[in-house]
Scaffold this motif. Structure first.
Motif, mmCIF file in Angstrom:
data_model
loop_
_atom_site.group_PDB
_atom_site.id
_atom_site.type_symbol
_atom_site.label_atom_id
_atom_site.label_comp_id
_atom_site.label_asym_id
_atom_site.label_seq_id
_atom_site.Cartn_x
_atom_site.Cartn_y
_atom_site.Cartn_z
ATOM 1 N N PRO A 1 0.844 -1.306 -0.013
ATOM 2 C CA PRO A 1 -0.071 -0.052 0.004
ATOM 3 C C PRO A 1 0.901 1.296 0.055
ATOM 4 O O PRO A 1 0.335 2.528 -0.360
ATOM 5 N N SER A 2 1.994 1.265 0.343
ATOM 6 C CA SER A 2 3.085 2.276 0.571
ATOM 7 C C SER A 2 3.587 2.822 -0.809
ATOM 8 O O SER A 2 3.756 4.023 -1.010
ATOM 9 N N GLY A 3 3.235 2.025 -1.728
ATOM 10 C CA GLY A 3 3.521 2.374 -3.294
ATOM 11 C C GLY A 3 5.172 2.299 -3.344
ATOM 12 O O GLY A 3 5.733 3.072 -4.638
ATOM 13 N N SER A 4 5.861 1.887 -2.464
ATOM 14 C CA SER A 4 7.342 1.589 -2.510
ATOM 15 C C SER A 4 7.736 0.318 -1.687
ATOM 16 O O SER A 4 6.865 -0.338 -1.918
ATOM 17 N N CYS A 5 8.899 0.162 -1.618
ATOM 18 C CA CYS A 5 9.456 -0.883 -1.072
ATOM 19 C C CYS A 5 9.013 -1.037 0.586
ATOM 20 O O CYS A 5 9.737 -2.052 1.014
ATOM 21 N N ASP A 6 8.533 -0.154 1.193
ATOM 22 C CA ASP A 6 8.095 -0.104 2.641
ATOM 23 C C ASP A 6 7.019 -1.212 2.775
ATOM 24 O O ASP A 6 6.105 -1.164 1.977
ATOM 25 N N GLN A 7 7.541 -2.174 3.597
ATOM 26 C CA GLN A 7 6.622 -3.233 3.725
ATOM 27 C C GLN A 7 5.280 -3.001 4.578
ATOM 28 O O GLN A 7 4.580 -4.070 4.918
ATOM 29 N N SER A 8 5.166 -1.817 5.140
ATOM 30 C CA SER A 8 4.085 -1.573 6.243
ATOM 31 C C SER A 8 2.773 -1.956 5.649
ATOM 32 O O SER A 8 2.641 -1.410 4.314
ATOM 33 N N ASP A 9 2.237 -2.518 6.454
ATOM 34 C CA ASP A 9 0.634 -3.074 5.997
ATOM 35 C C ASP A 9 0.608 -3.742 4.809
ATOM 36 O O ASP A 9 -0.465 -3.807 3.849
ATOM 37 N N SER A 10 1.617 -4.444 4.168
ATOM 38 C CA SER A 10 1.636 -5.329 2.920
ATOM 39 C C SER A 10 0.551 -6.377 3.347
ATOM 40 O O SER A 10 0.397 -6.901 4.119
ATOM 41 N N LEU A 11 0.076 -6.957 2.203
ATOM 42 C CA LEU A 11 -0.852 -8.091 2.065
ATOM 43 C C LEU A 11 -0.066 -9.260 1.033
ATOM 44 O O LEU A 11 0.046 -9.046 -0.080
ATOM 45 N N GLU A 12 -0.031 -10.381 1.932
ATOM 46 C CA GLU A 12 0.476 -11.283 0.984
ATOM 47 C C GLU A 12 -0.406 -11.786 -0.237
ATOM 48 O O GLU A 12 -1.626 -12.063 0.279
ATOM 49 N N ILE A 13 0.204 -11.944 -1.485
ATOM 50 C CA ILE A 13 -0.569 -12.611 -2.427
ATOM 51 C C ILE A 13 -0.338 -14.177 -2.678
ATOM 52 O O ILE A 13 -1.422 -14.817 -2.928
#
Length: 86
Positions: A28-40
């Motif tokens: 969700p950050s639109g970058s390589c920041d993994q905050s709040d990322s969702l595994e696909i």
């Protein structure tokens, strides 16, 4: 590798194929920041189908294996609403 921006419509499905050790997360950050990322997915052939919630947004997919995103394994997909059928 770096990837060109992509476009999709609600209802479209994107498939991620690879060799070697990779994975796919929405960032969700639109970058390589993994905050709040969702595994696909963790295996080649992983798919994601765009929903109404994605419409009008840029969705960023990235590999979270150490160093991969920073090396360009991130792609932006701009999602358009589904066409209206009258």
């Amino acid at each position: 590798p770096s990837y060109e921006d992509e476009t999709a419509m609600v209802g479209d499905t994107i498939r991620f194929n690879w060799a070697g050790v990779h994975n796919v997360y929405i960032h969700p950050s639109g970058s390589c920041d993994q905050s709040d990322s969702l595994e696909i997915g963790q295996s080649s052939g992983t798919t994601y189908t765009f929903t109404e919630d994605d419409a009008g947004q840029d969705i960023y997919f990235a590999c979270q294996i150490s160093g991969h995103c920073a090396a360009g394994q991130i792609v932006k997909v701009t999602v358009a609403p589904a066409p209206v059928i009258v």
